[in-house]
Design a protein around this motif. Structure first.
Motif, PDB file in Angstrom:
ATOM      1  N   UNK A  39       1.127  -1.281   0.044  1.00 56.14           N
ATOM      2  CA  UNK A  39       0.074   0.269   0.028  1.00 56.14           C
ATOM      3  C   UNK A  39       0.992   1.425  -0.188  1.00 56.14           C
ATOM      4  N   UNK A  40       0.265   2.414  -1.087  1.00 57.23           N
ATOM      5  CA  UNK A  40       0.905   3.473  -0.574  1.00 57.23           C
ATOM      6  C   UNK A  40       1.885   3.948   0.082  1.00 57.23           C
ATOM      7  N   UNK A  41       0.391   3.805   1.261  1.00 58.44           N
ATOM      8  CA  UNK A  41       0.766   4.683   3.391  1.00 58.44           C
ATOM      9  C   UNK A  41       1.812   4.186   3.531  1.00 58.44           C
ATOM     10  N   UNK A  42       1.970   2.711   3.035  1.00 53.73           N
ATOM     11  CA  UNK A  42       3.007   2.180   3.841  1.00 53.73           C
ATOM     12  C   UNK A  42       4.267   2.407   3.424  1.00 53.73           C
ATOM     13  N   UNK A  43       4.469   2.370   2.287  1.00 51.97           N
ATOM     14  CA  UNK A  43       5.611   2.435   1.676  1.00 51.97           C
ATOM     15  C   UNK A  43       6.158   3.414   1.498  1.00 51.97           C
ATOM     16  N   UNK A  44       5.191   4.682   1.957  1.00 47.46           N
ATOM     17  CA  UNK A  44       5.947   6.084   2.120  1.00 47.46           C
ATOM     18  C   UNK A  44       6.538   6.405   3.137  1.00 47.46           C
ATOM     19  N   UNK A  45       6.239   5.303   4.273  1.00 48.22           N
ATOM     20  CA  UNK A  45       6.162   6.017   5.268  1.00 48.22           C
ATOM     21  C   UNK A  45       7.590   5.379   5.469  1.00 48.22           C
ATOM     22  N   UNK A  46       7.218   4.136   5.070  1.00 46.70           N
ATOM     23  CA  UNK A  46       8.725   2.956   5.122  1.00 46.70           C
ATOM     24  C   UNK A  46       9.889   4.365   4.634  1.00 46.70           C
ATOM     25  N   UNK A  53      12.793  11.099   3.309  1.00 45.90           N
ATOM     26  CA  UNK A  53      11.988  12.289   2.615  1.00 45.90           C
ATOM     27  C   UNK A  53      11.397  12.966   2.967  1.00 45.90           C
ATOM     28  N   UNK A  54      10.781  13.896   2.110  1.00 47.37           N
ATOM     29  CA  UNK A  54       9.711  14.857   3.493  1.00 47.37           C
ATOM     30  C   UNK A  54       8.370  13.617   2.703  1.00 47.37           C
ATOM     31  N   UNK A  55       7.407  13.725   3.437  1.00 47.19           N
ATOM     32  CA  UNK A  55       5.842  13.375   3.115  1.00 47.19           C
ATOM     33  C   UNK A  55       5.310  13.577   2.186  1.00 47.19           C
ATOM     34  N   UNK A  56       5.138  14.223   1.143  1.00 48.83           N
ATOM     35  CA  UNK A  56       4.388  15.063   0.062  1.00 48.83           C
ATOM     36  C   UNK A  56       6.038  13.969  -1.514  1.00 48.83           C
ATOM     37  N   UNK A  57       6.779  13.987  -0.935  1.00 51.16           N
ATOM     38  CA  UNK A  57       8.295  13.043  -1.693  1.00 51.16           C
ATOM     39  C   UNK A  57       7.475  11.835  -1.882  1.00 51.16           C
ATOM     40  N   UNK A  58       7.639  11.668  -0.206  1.00 50.00           N
ATOM     41  CA  UNK A  58       7.742   9.794  -0.475  1.00 50.00           C
ATOM     42  C   UNK A  58       6.722   9.277  -0.662  1.00 50.00           C
ATOM     43  N   UNK A  59       5.729   9.810  -1.074  1.00 54.64           N
ATOM     44  CA  UNK A  59       3.703   9.825  -1.301  1.00 54.64           C
ATOM     45  C   UNK A  59       3.994   9.480  -2.708  1.00 54.64           C
ATOM     46  N   UNK A  60       4.558  10.424  -3.383  1.00 59.45           N
ATOM     47  CA  UNK A  60       4.996  10.953  -5.063  1.00 59.45           C
ATOM     48  C   UNK A  60       5.474   9.698  -5.183  1.00 59.45           C
ATOM     49  N   UNK A  61       6.546   9.201  -4.429  1.00 62.25           N
ATOM     50  CA  UNK A  61       7.736   8.340  -5.362  1.00 62.25           C
ATOM     51  C   UNK A  61       6.770   6.943  -4.747  1.00 62.25           C
ATOM     52  N   UNK A  62       6.361   6.763  -3.630  1.00 59.54           N
ATOM     53  CA  UNK A  62       5.294   5.254  -3.448  1.00 59.54           C
ATOM     54  C   UNK A  62       4.050   5.342  -4.806  1.00 59.54           C
ATOM     55  N   UNK A  63       3.882   6.462  -5.366  1.00 62.66           N
ATOM     56  CA  UNK A  63       2.798   5.704  -6.424  1.00 62.66           C
ATOM     57  C   UNK A  63       2.927   5.756  -7.080  1.00 62.66           C
ATOM     58  N   UNK A  67       3.504   0.653  -5.350  1.00 64.51           N
ATOM     59  CA  UNK A  67       3.323  -0.176  -4.493  1.00 64.51           C
ATOM     60  C   UNK A  67       4.864  -1.544  -4.740  1.00 64.51           C
ATOM     61  N   UNK A  68       6.233  -1.329  -5.462  1.00 64.40           N
ATOM     62  CA  UNK A  68       6.972  -2.258  -5.378  1.00 64.40           C
ATOM     63  C   UNK A  68       7.943  -1.072  -4.850  1.00 64.40           C
ATOM     64  N   UNK A  69       8.483  -2.014  -3.761  1.00 69.04           N
ATOM     65  CA  UNK A  69       9.734  -1.002  -2.827  1.00 69.04           C
ATOM     66  C   UNK A  69      11.348  -1.431  -3.248  1.00 69.04           C
ATOM     67  N   UNK A  70      11.351  -2.441  -4.308  1.00 75.70           N
ATOM     68  CA  UNK A  70      12.275  -1.919  -5.210  1.00 75.70           C
ATOM     69  C   UNK A  70      12.819  -0.668  -5.919  1.00 75.70           C
ATOM     70  N   UNK A  71      11.619  -0.580  -7.063  1.00 77.62           N
ATOM     71  CA  UNK A  71      11.227   0.735  -8.193  1.00 77.62           C
ATOM     72  C   UNK A  71      11.498   1.994  -6.567  1.00 77.62           C
ATOM     73  N   UNK A  72      10.802   1.589  -6.105  1.00 77.20           N
ATOM     74  CA  UNK A  72      10.297   3.266  -5.329  1.00 77.20           C
ATOM     75  C   UNK A  72      11.486   3.070  -4.418  1.00 77.20           C
ATOM     76  N   UNK A  73      12.309   2.986  -4.094  1.00 78.66           N
ATOM     77  CA  UNK A  73      13.831   2.865  -3.155  1.00 78.66           C
ATOM     78  C   UNK A  73      15.077   3.344  -4.131  1.00 78.66           C
ATOM     79  N   UNK A  74      14.431   2.722  -5.452  1.00 76.58           N
ATOM     80  CA  UNK A  74      16.109   2.814  -6.697  1.00 76.58           C
ATOM     81  C   UNK A  74      15.425   4.433  -7.051  1.00 76.58           C
ATOM     82  N   UNK A  75      13.908   4.780  -7.299  1.00 75.77           N
ATOM     83  CA  UNK A  75      13.368   6.037  -7.891  1.00 75.77           C
ATOM     84  C   UNK A  75      14.113   7.504  -6.461  1.00 75.77           C
TER      85      UNK A  75
END
Length: 201
Positions: A39-46, A53-63, A67-75
């Protein structure tokens, strides 16, 4: 032998697209765990906690990561990765708008690349799938579920032009192309078939 009688200290993890792609003699000895998007909220929080990261940036990347943690971390940590994804989306949007000749040029280019950069071609086909999913979602008026937020205008425009049926057709074509590449179908044939199956605009 190893699967039937693994050493006590060993845990074997087998990754597959689906249980049907694994031989019954293997799957019968496995515990099946279905991996679903985070879920994007869980990924953004992580990412806020681990990467600062700030909340807005993290949520944007999570979206955007779907929902793929590996892709999110690389981004979040690799600027080059984000740039490459953007360039890929440029090619996808251009090919989606192109006439048949332009689409075949794209297919020839991708097929030529496959011999030396297989994984990058597979990733690009995966982005086709994700892009058409976004078009399908936009066609249903569910903009909050669009992953490629930075491309939302182009996605909405495509959704209006091809409709829900066309978006579903594009999504099905990209999924089939990935499956054909996995089955060692000649890359030129697999990608050309995808281009032929895409909805016209």
């Amino acid at each position: 032998k190893t699967v039937e009688e693994p050493p006590d200290q060993v845990v074997i993890i087998l990754l597959a697209l689906g249980e049907e792609s694994v031989l019954p003699t293997i799957s019968s000895r496995c515990q099946v765990l279905s991996l679903k998007p985070v879920p994007r909220s869980v990924l953004a929080e992580a990412m806020v906690e681990r990467l600062g990261l700030d909340d807005a940036q993290a949520l944007q990347i999570a979206r955007t990561s779907g929902g793929r943690p590996g892709v999110a971390m690389r981004m979040a940590t690799d600027e080059g990765f984000a740039a490459r994804r953007s360039e890929t989306l440029d090619r996808i949007e251009s090919a989606a708008k192109a006439n048949l000749e332009g689409r075949f040029r794209y297919a020839a280019s991708m097929a030529g690349t496959f011999g030396k950069e297989r994984e990058s071609v597979r990733e690009e086909i995966g982005q086709w799938r994700d892009w058409w999913r976004d078009v399908l979602v936009a066609g249903q008026g569910l903009d909050d579920f669009i992953s490629h937020v930075s491309r939302i205008d182009a996605i909405r425009e495509t959704a209006q032009q091809v409709g829900v049926a066309g978006a579903a057709r594009g999504l099905r074509a990209s999924v089939q192309a990935a499956e054909r590449l996995d089955m060692n179908v000649a890359p030129a044939l697999a990608i050309e078939q995808m281009m032929l199956s895409l909805p016209s605009r």
